[in-house]
Motif scaffolding. Structure first.
Motif, short mmCIF file in Angstrom:
data_model
loop_
_atom_site.label_atom_id
_atom_site.label_comp_id
_atom_site.label_asym_id
_atom_site.label_seq_id
_atom_site.Cartn_x
_atom_site.Cartn_y
_atom_site.Cartn_z
N SER A 182 -20.79 -3.08 25.06
CA SER A 182 -21.17 -3.95 26.17
C SER A 182 -20.72 -3.31 27.48
O SER A 182 -19.88 -2.40 27.48
CB SER A 182 -20.51 -5.33 26.03
OG SER A 182 -19.10 -5.22 26.22
N PRO A 183 -21.25 -3.77 28.61
CA PRO A 183 -20.81 -3.22 29.90
C PRO A 183 -19.32 -3.37 30.13
O PRO A 183 -18.69 -2.53 30.78
CB PRO A 183 -21.61 -4.03 30.92
CG PRO A 183 -22.79 -4.55 30.18
CD PRO A 183 -22.32 -4.78 28.77
N THR A 231 -14.53 -0.97 31.28
CA THR A 231 -13.21 -1.24 31.87
C THR A 231 -12.13 -0.40 31.19
O THR A 231 -11.22 0.11 31.84
CB THR A 231 -12.86 -2.73 31.73
OG1 THR A 231 -13.85 -3.51 32.39
CG2 THR A 231 -11.50 -3.03 32.35
N LEU A 232 -12.25 -0.22 29.88
CA LEU A 232 -11.30 0.61 29.14
C LEU A 232 -11.34 2.06 29.64
O LEU A 232 -10.30 2.71 29.80
CB LEU A 232 -11.61 0.58 27.64
CG LEU A 232 -11.56 -0.78 26.94
CD1 LEU A 232 -11.98 -0.62 25.48
CD2 LEU A 232 -10.17 -1.38 27.05
N LEU A 233 -12.56 2.55 29.88
CA LEU A 233 -12.71 3.93 30.33
C LEU A 233 -12.21 4.10 31.76
O LEU A 233 -11.62 5.14 32.10
CB LEU A 233 -14.18 4.36 30.23
CG LEU A 233 -14.88 4.14 28.89
CD1 LEU A 233 -16.21 4.90 28.88
CD2 LEU A 233 -14.01 4.57 27.73
N ALA A 253 -28.64 6.08 28.01
CA ALA A 253 -28.93 4.79 27.37
C ALA A 253 -28.22 3.64 28.07
O ALA A 253 -28.82 2.59 28.33
CB ALA A 253 -28.52 4.84 25.89
N VAL A 254 -26.95 3.82 28.40
CA VAL A 254 -26.22 2.72 29.04
C VAL A 254 -26.61 2.58 30.51
O VAL A 254 -26.58 1.48 31.07
CB VAL A 254 -24.69 2.90 28.87
CG1 VAL A 254 -24.31 2.91 27.42
CG2 VAL A 254 -24.19 4.16 29.56
N VAL A 255 -26.97 3.68 31.14
CA VAL A 255 -27.44 3.60 32.52
C VAL A 255 -28.77 2.84 32.58
O VAL A 255 -28.98 1.96 33.41
CB VAL A 255 -27.59 5.00 33.14
CG1 VAL A 255 -28.36 4.95 34.45
CG2 VAL A 255 -26.21 5.62 33.38
N ASP A 256 -29.69 3.19 31.67
CA ASP A 256 -30.97 2.50 31.61
C ASP A 256 -30.80 1.01 31.29
O ASP A 256 -31.60 0.17 31.73
CB ASP A 256 -31.88 3.13 30.56
CG ASP A 256 -32.44 4.48 31.01
OD1 ASP A 256 -32.32 4.80 32.21
OD2 ASP A 256 -32.98 5.21 30.16
N ALA A 257 -29.77 0.69 30.54
CA ALA A 257 -29.50 -0.71 30.19
C ALA A 257 -28.82 -1.47 31.32
O ALA A 257 -28.63 -2.69 31.21
CB ALA A 257 -28.65 -0.78 28.92
N GLY A 258 -28.46 -0.76 32.38
CA GLY A 258 -27.81 -1.40 33.52
C GLY A 258 -26.32 -1.62 33.35
O GLY A 258 -25.71 -2.37 34.10
N TRP A 259 -25.72 -0.94 32.37
CA TRP A 259 -24.30 -1.11 32.14
C TRP A 259 -23.44 -0.39 33.17
O TRP A 259 -22.31 -0.81 33.44
CB TRP A 259 -23.92 -0.58 30.75
CG TRP A 259 -24.43 -1.38 29.61
CD1 TRP A 259 -25.33 -2.41 29.65
CD2 TRP A 259 -24.08 -1.23 28.23
NE1 TRP A 259 -25.57 -2.89 28.40
CE2 TRP A 259 -24.82 -2.19 27.49
CE3 TRP A 259 -23.24 -0.36 27.54
CZ2 TRP A 259 -24.72 -2.32 26.12
CZ3 TRP A 259 -23.13 -0.48 26.15
CH2 TRP A 259 -23.86 -1.45 25.45
N TYR A 260 -23.96 0.72 33.71
CA TYR A 260 -23.16 1.52 34.64
C TYR A 260 -24.09 2.22 35.63
O TYR A 260 -25.27 2.43 35.33
CB TYR A 260 -22.30 2.55 33.86
CG TYR A 260 -20.90 2.68 34.40
CD1 TYR A 260 -20.05 1.58 34.42
CD2 TYR A 260 -20.43 3.88 34.93
CE1 TYR A 260 -18.77 1.68 34.93
CE2 TYR A 260 -19.15 3.99 35.44
CZ TYR A 260 -18.32 2.88 35.44
OH TYR A 260 -17.06 2.97 35.96
#
Length: 317
Positions: free
Chosen positions: A210-211, A215-217, A233-240
């Protein structure tokens, strides 16, 4: 061979990418830097420490905003003035617009996404990844001047301690080059180094779940004094944010330490970070492709491992 290297500058400092290209050009021949825009003269002298024999600076009012076409005019003037054999750029959005515009203006050849350049028998030879970065091919130019854009992270700046001669020059501007106007700029709020400049990158993929997993990173990166990266993949999903994307369609990085958390290691991501000094992978899937090319592999739940690693780093800080 005589090189001109475009050097971007922001907030009174020269960008790392251009300085790395400058050092490489200086190892191949006579290299001069080019700094354009407001405050150019003040920062130009610093390029001597990275290999420039001379730095050309122009502060014409038309160059105040970071628009490409007025800069194409200035570079075209300088190519004619110096008789440069090649013009090199460190990859950026502005540099891409300038390089393509200069190629059209001078009817010159442009090779892009170069990862290395050399001189053989008096000719400039570039190396460029092809076929999804699975092979590297040699590329050349049919005539001059030879224009090349170098992939971000290909060369690290190396200080030599030399002071460069700074020469101011004037240029004229085509009417069409001044028709566009920049009406505003926005900057994304950020802290710490960018992924292009960081010596340590902690990157995350879909394995974070999940986005909120980022926070851990962020905590680990802060403890290490590094930056946070992400997969497509996570950028396209809007996570970061997109600015943190590492990979074939993102940015190429070469930090001293790259910690991949929840990243499978697909070829598209690998090509953006395979130049890292040490690659550490944390993934609960023991068959993840990233374990085939990482230096240190940890099989386990990153949600348990990363916080403990952050705690250990902080305790030793």
């Amino acid at each position: 061979m005589r090189f001109l290297v475009f050097l971007e500058h922001y907030h009174g400092a020269l960008e790392k990418g251009g300085l790395g290209v400058l050092g490489k050009a200086a190892s191949l021949g006579e290299a001069a830097g080019v700094v354009l825009g407001e405050g150019a003269a003040a920062v130009a002298a610093g390029a001597g420490a990275f290999g420039a024999a001379k730095v050309y600076a122009c502060e014409a009012p038309e160059l105040t905003t970071p628009l490409p076409q007025p800069r194409v005019d200035a570079l075209a003037t300088l190519v004619e003035k110096t008789g440069a054999d090649a013009v090199l750029f460190g990859a950026s959005v502005l540099a891409a617009d300038m390089a393509s515009g200069l190629a059209a203006r001078l009817d010159a050849g442009l090779n892009w996404d170069l990862t290395d350049v050399s001189v053989a028998d008096g000719e400039l030879v570039g190396k460029r990844p092809a076929l999804g970065d699975t092979v590297v091919v040699d590329v050349g130019w049919e005539g001059g001047p030879r224009l090349g854009m170098v992939r971000a992270g290909s060369f690290d700046p190396v200080e030599s301690g030399v002071t460069a001669e700074v020469e101011a020059f004037e240029t004229s501007f085509s009417e069409f080059s001044t028709l566009a106007a920049l009406i505003g700029q926005t900057a994304e709020a950020s802290s710490g180094p960018s992924i292009e400049d960081a010596d340590i990158i902690v990157a995350g993929g879909r394995g974070l779940g999940s986005p909120e997993g980022f926070t851990l990173l962020e905590e680990l990166a802060a403890a290490l004094g590094g930056a946070v990266g992400a997969t497509r993949a996570v950028v396209d999903a809007g996570w970061y944010p997109y600015s943190t994307q590492v990979g074939q369609t993102g940015k190429s990085v070469s930090p001293k330490l790259y910690i991949a958390c929840g990243i499978s290691g697909a070829i598209q991501h690998k090509v953006g970070m395979q130049g890292s000094g040490t690659i550490v992978a944390i993934n609960k899937d023991p068959n993840a492709p990233i374990f085939d090319f990482c230096d240190i592999g940890v099989v386990g739940d990153l949600h348990q491992i990363v916080p403990k690693l952050t705690e250990l780093v902080r305790s030793r800080g």
